[in-house]
Design a protein around this motif. Structure first.
Motif, short mmCIF file in Angstrom:
data_model
loop_
_atom_site.label_atom_id
_atom_site.label_comp_id
_atom_site.label_asym_id
_atom_site.label_seq_id
_atom_site.Cartn_x
_atom_site.Cartn_y
_atom_site.Cartn_z
N GLN A 124 -48.43 6.26 -4.07
CA GLN A 124 -49.75 6.68 -3.60
C GLN A 124 -50.79 5.61 -3.88
OE1 GLN A 124 -51.62 9.91 -5.80
NE2 GLN A 124 -52.49 10.74 -3.90
N LYS A 125 -50.74 5.04 -5.07
CA LYS A 125 -51.69 3.98 -5.42
C LYS A 125 -51.52 2.78 -4.49
CE LYS A 125 -53.21 1.04 -9.24
NZ LYS A 125 -53.00 0.67 -10.68
N ALA A 126 -50.26 2.44 -4.17
CA ALA A 126 -49.99 1.28 -3.32
C ALA A 126 -50.52 1.48 -1.90
CB ALA A 126 -48.48 1.00 -3.28
N VAL A 127 -50.26 2.65 -1.31
CA VAL A 127 -50.68 2.85 0.08
C VAL A 127 -52.19 3.01 0.18
CG1 VAL A 127 -48.45 3.79 0.81
CG2 VAL A 127 -50.22 5.36 0.04
N LYS A 128 -52.81 3.64 -0.82
CA LYS A 128 -54.26 3.78 -0.77
C LYS A 128 -54.96 2.45 -1.03
CE LYS A 128 -55.13 8.67 -1.50
NZ LYS A 128 -55.95 9.65 -2.24
N SER A 129 -54.41 1.69 -1.97
CA SER A 129 -55.01 0.38 -2.27
C SER A 129 -54.91 -0.56 -1.08
CB SER A 129 -54.31 -0.24 -3.48
OG SER A 129 -54.52 0.53 -4.65
N ALA A 130 -53.82 -0.42 -0.30
CA ALA A 130 -53.59 -1.34 0.82
C ALA A 130 -54.70 -1.32 1.84
CB ALA A 130 -52.25 -1.02 1.49
N VAL A 131 -55.35 -0.17 2.02
CA VAL A 131 -56.37 -0.05 3.06
C VAL A 131 -57.80 -0.14 2.51
CG1 VAL A 131 -54.87 1.23 4.61
CG2 VAL A 131 -56.27 2.49 2.98
N THR A 132 -57.94 -0.46 1.22
CA THR A 132 -59.28 -0.76 0.71
C THR A 132 -59.71 -2.11 1.27
OG1 THR A 132 -58.40 -1.85 -1.27
CG2 THR A 132 -58.84 0.53 -1.43
N PRO A 133 -61.00 -2.43 1.21
CA PRO A 133 -61.46 -3.69 1.81
C PRO A 133 -60.73 -4.93 1.29
CG PRO A 133 -63.33 -2.27 1.33
CD PRO A 133 -62.12 -1.59 0.76
N GLY A 153 -57.56 -4.76 0.05
CA GLY A 153 -56.14 -4.44 0.01
C GLY A 153 -55.33 -5.27 0.98
N SER A 154 -54.00 -5.23 0.80
CA SER A 154 -53.11 -6.08 1.60
C SER A 154 -53.17 -5.77 3.08
CB SER A 154 -51.67 -5.94 1.10
OG SER A 154 -51.22 -4.59 1.21
N SER A 155 -53.19 -4.51 3.46
CA SER A 155 -53.22 -4.16 4.89
C SER A 155 -54.54 -4.54 5.53
CB SER A 155 -52.93 -2.67 5.08
OG SER A 155 -51.59 -2.37 4.75
N SER A 156 -55.63 -4.35 4.80
CA SER A 156 -56.94 -4.76 5.34
C SER A 156 -56.99 -6.27 5.53
CB SER A 156 -58.05 -4.32 4.39
OG SER A 156 -58.11 -2.91 4.30
N ARG A 174 -41.17 -14.28 12.87
CA ARG A 174 -42.30 -14.07 13.77
C ARG A 174 -43.57 -13.88 12.96
NH1 ARG A 174 -39.88 -14.76 17.61
NH2 ARG A 174 -41.77 -15.45 18.60
N PRO A 175 -44.75 -14.07 13.55
CA PRO A 175 -45.99 -13.66 12.88
C PRO A 175 -45.98 -12.13 12.73
CG PRO A 175 -46.44 -15.21 14.66
CD PRO A 175 -45.02 -14.78 14.82
N PHE A 176 -45.74 -11.64 11.54
CA PHE A 176 -45.48 -10.22 11.27
C PHE A 176 -46.50 -9.72 10.26
CE2 PHE A 176 -43.38 -6.54 9.48
CZ PHE A 176 -42.58 -6.03 10.50
N TYR A 177 -47.25 -8.69 10.62
CA TYR A 177 -48.36 -8.21 9.80
C TYR A 177 -48.15 -6.74 9.43
CZ TYR A 177 -50.51 -12.22 12.20
OH TYR A 177 -50.78 -13.47 12.73
N ALA A 178 -48.10 -6.45 8.14
CA ALA A 178 -48.06 -5.06 7.66
C ALA A 178 -49.49 -4.55 7.59
CB ALA A 178 -47.40 -5.00 6.28
N VAL A 179 -49.83 -3.58 8.42
CA VAL A 179 -51.21 -3.11 8.53
C VAL A 179 -51.33 -1.60 8.28
CG1 VAL A 179 -51.95 -4.99 10.05
CG2 VAL A 179 -51.00 -2.89 11.06
N GLY A 180 -50.32 -1.00 7.66
CA GLY A 180 -50.35 0.43 7.46
C GLY A 180 -50.83 0.83 6.05
N PRO A 181 -50.94 2.12 5.80
CA PRO A 181 -50.81 3.17 6.80
C PRO A 181 -52.00 3.16 7.75
CG PRO A 181 -51.52 4.12 4.72
CD PRO A 181 -51.23 2.67 4.45
N ILE A 182 -51.73 3.32 9.03
CA ILE A 182 -52.80 3.23 10.02
C ILE A 182 -53.51 4.57 10.09
CG2 ILE A 182 -53.36 2.75 12.44
CD1 ILE A 182 -50.84 0.96 12.51
N VAL A 183 -54.50 4.69 9.23
CA VAL A 183 -55.33 5.89 9.13
C VAL A 183 -56.79 5.45 9.12
CG1 VAL A 183 -53.60 7.24 7.88
CG2 VAL A 183 -55.19 5.80 6.60
N PRO A 184 -57.70 6.34 9.51
CA PRO A 184 -59.12 5.96 9.46
C PRO A 184 -59.54 5.62 8.05
CG PRO A 184 -58.81 7.96 10.76
CD PRO A 184 -57.50 7.68 10.08
N ALA A 185 -60.19 4.48 7.88
CA ALA A 185 -60.71 4.08 6.57
C ALA A 185 -61.98 4.88 6.28
CB ALA A 185 -61.01 2.59 6.56
N SER A 186 -62.46 4.78 5.06
CA SER A 186 -63.67 5.48 4.67
C SER A 186 -64.83 5.07 5.58
CB SER A 186 -64.01 5.15 3.21
OG SER A 186 -65.21 5.76 2.82
#
Length: 479
Positions: A444-453, A455-458, A248-260
């Protein structure tokens, strides 16, 4: 429908399920979607809202949930639906009745709301639903809407449910005689998993047939989803995500927390105490944080053993004990526990978990392995002691202990022993925990990097938004 500047405004109906672990990421994702130009109508049940209002977490009108988002001009609307039972009905005490009502009575109320919102200005043109609902694909097709399945647990757990038919075909589940106990190696994207690490509902099918029947229906619906969003990180679960993306079209978008610079949603079930003043008085990495989440129930026997273990360790602690989290007895602790821990322990009904985990005084987290708690622990760089209780927690424990190596077990339900709990607390919190702390730094580095502009989740979120808009545009042209 277009606004005054001729730009199409899309309107998403977002239906969550009434549990803290689902509500929190859903509400925060609703804010992210609204920030990308969508109108969002966010739906939960009357009873769940009543529970939050009765605890004092929100006002009766509930406007605090998206108050910050609305103050920034985001268009998020709130709706409540009945789950088919009176608001006063004790859902925690009668879980089977609640489950039946939620799965089989609530959908008619959702249909009624959908009919109303199809006449709104602009009308809804997207349905987003928690994957555990048993009706979304059917209703989306009925009303001609794309369906986005919103999954709040790890991709690993999604893959297990998605391929439950393989467990049945291979005799690891559903056998009327005896199920296999050997290692499972045939789930796509999952090299191996022990039967004991499956979701708890698979361990006692005779007692969990109702849940499994409903989950089975939910995943049949998920197989009809146009898109699946998952509250995980690509780098954390790369292999299983890759396999699911073939389905399926499957998107990892976590951790779903407010970005900066981004506002979040007020999602707590109870008022949150501020523990920072007490923590400020403690040395670095000297405090163990303990919480078993918003719904897990721990037996009196296990609570006693864990409490003895905590008292027998060398470290201080903050222990969250919400009402109803232990046995039915008046006190969840063994006699004399509160007196014995004076000066080195703090027992609170609820707190700002992420704030506590971020404090330098905290060196470990004794957790039930709820996925939101695991994500927060990784975000804050705090290694875990694992005591899974039910649902997805045994599988989450596997991810933490065996795959990511960022935590250790303290024992199993009915078998945990105080002396072993003490030993493992001291091991994780002391010098011997250095290897775990090194691994958690990587997580920690992986999850924080993911939500940078960049990053993979962004990137995945932007790709999902673009794919959804294209899908909507294509549907419009087809009409």
């Amino acid at each position: 429908m277009a606004d005054s500047e001729g730009i199409t405004k899309h309107h998403a109906l977002f239906v969550t399920v009434p549990f803290q672990g689902h509500f929190t990421p859903a509400a925060n994702f609703a804010v992210k979607l609204a920030a990308r130009g969508f109108i969002v109508t966010f739906v939960t049940t009357e009873a769940f809202h009543h529970q939050r209002a009765a605890s004092g977490a929100v006002s009766v009108d509930g406007h605090e949930v998206f108050a910050d988002a609305r103050s920034m001009g985001l268009d998020i609307r709130s709706e409540l639906v009945s789950d088919g039972l009176p608001v006063s009905f004790d859902r925690a005490l009668h879980r089977d009745q609640f489950s039946d009502a939620f799965y089989h009575l609530l959908p008619s109320h959702v249909v009624e709301l959908m009919r109303k919102l199809l006449l709104a200005e602009p009308p809804i043109d997207v349905l987003i639903s928690d994957t555990f609902n048993v009706w979304p694909s059917t209703l989306a097709k009925k009303f001609g809407l794309p369906y986005v399945s919103f999954w709040t647990e790890p991709a690993l757990v999604f893959a297990i449910y998605y391929h439950v038919h393989l467990l049945v075909e291979n005799g690891h589940f559903g056998s009327p005689t005896e199920t296999r106990k050997d290692t499972i190696t045939y789930i796509p994207g999952v090299p191996s998993i022990e039967p004991t690490d499956l979701v708890s509902f698979f361990h006692s099918p005779e007692a969990s047939w109702r849940v499994l029947r409903n989950v089975g229906k939910a995943f049949e619906e998920a197989k009809g989803a146009d898109f699946v969003l998952c509250n995980t990180v690509q780098e954390i679960e790369a292999e299983v995500i890759g396999a699911l993306q073939l389905e399926r079209p499957f998107y990892a978008v976590g951790p779903i927390v407010p970005a900066s610079g981004e506002c979040g949603a007020a999602t707590s079930l109870w008022p949150e105490l501020d523990c920072s003043q007490w923590l400020h008085s403690m040395p670095p990495r000297s405090v163990l944080y303990i919480s078993f989440g918003s719904i897990a129930r721990v037996s009196k026997r296990d609570m006693d053993e864990i409490a003895y273990g905590v008292l027998g360790s060398k470290f201080s602690f903050i222990w969250v004990i919400r009402p109803g989290s232990g046995s039915s007895e008046a006190s969840p602790f063994p006699e004399g526990f509160i007196e014995a821990c004076k000066g080195r322990g703090m027992v609170v009904p609820w707190c700002r978990q992420k704030q506590v985990l971020l404090h330098p005084a905290v060196g470990g987290f004794l957790t039930h392995c709820g996925w939101n708690s695991i994500l927060e622990s990784m975000w804050c760089g705090v290694p875990m002691l694992c005591f899974p209780v039910s649902a997805d927690q045994p599988t989450n424990r596997k991810l933490v202990v065996e795959d990511l190596r960022i935590g250790i077990d303290v024992g199993s339900i009915g078998e945990v022993r105080g002396a072993e709990v003490s030993r493992r607390i001291d091991s994780l919190m002391g010098e011997a925990g250095g290897a775990l702390r090194k691994e958690i730094e990587g997580a920690q580095k992986a999850v924080k990097s993911a939500v940078t502009p960049t990053g993979s989740s962004s990137k995945n979120l932007e790709q999902f938004t673009a794919d959804l808009l294209k899908h909507l545009s294509d549907k419009k042209r087809e009409r």
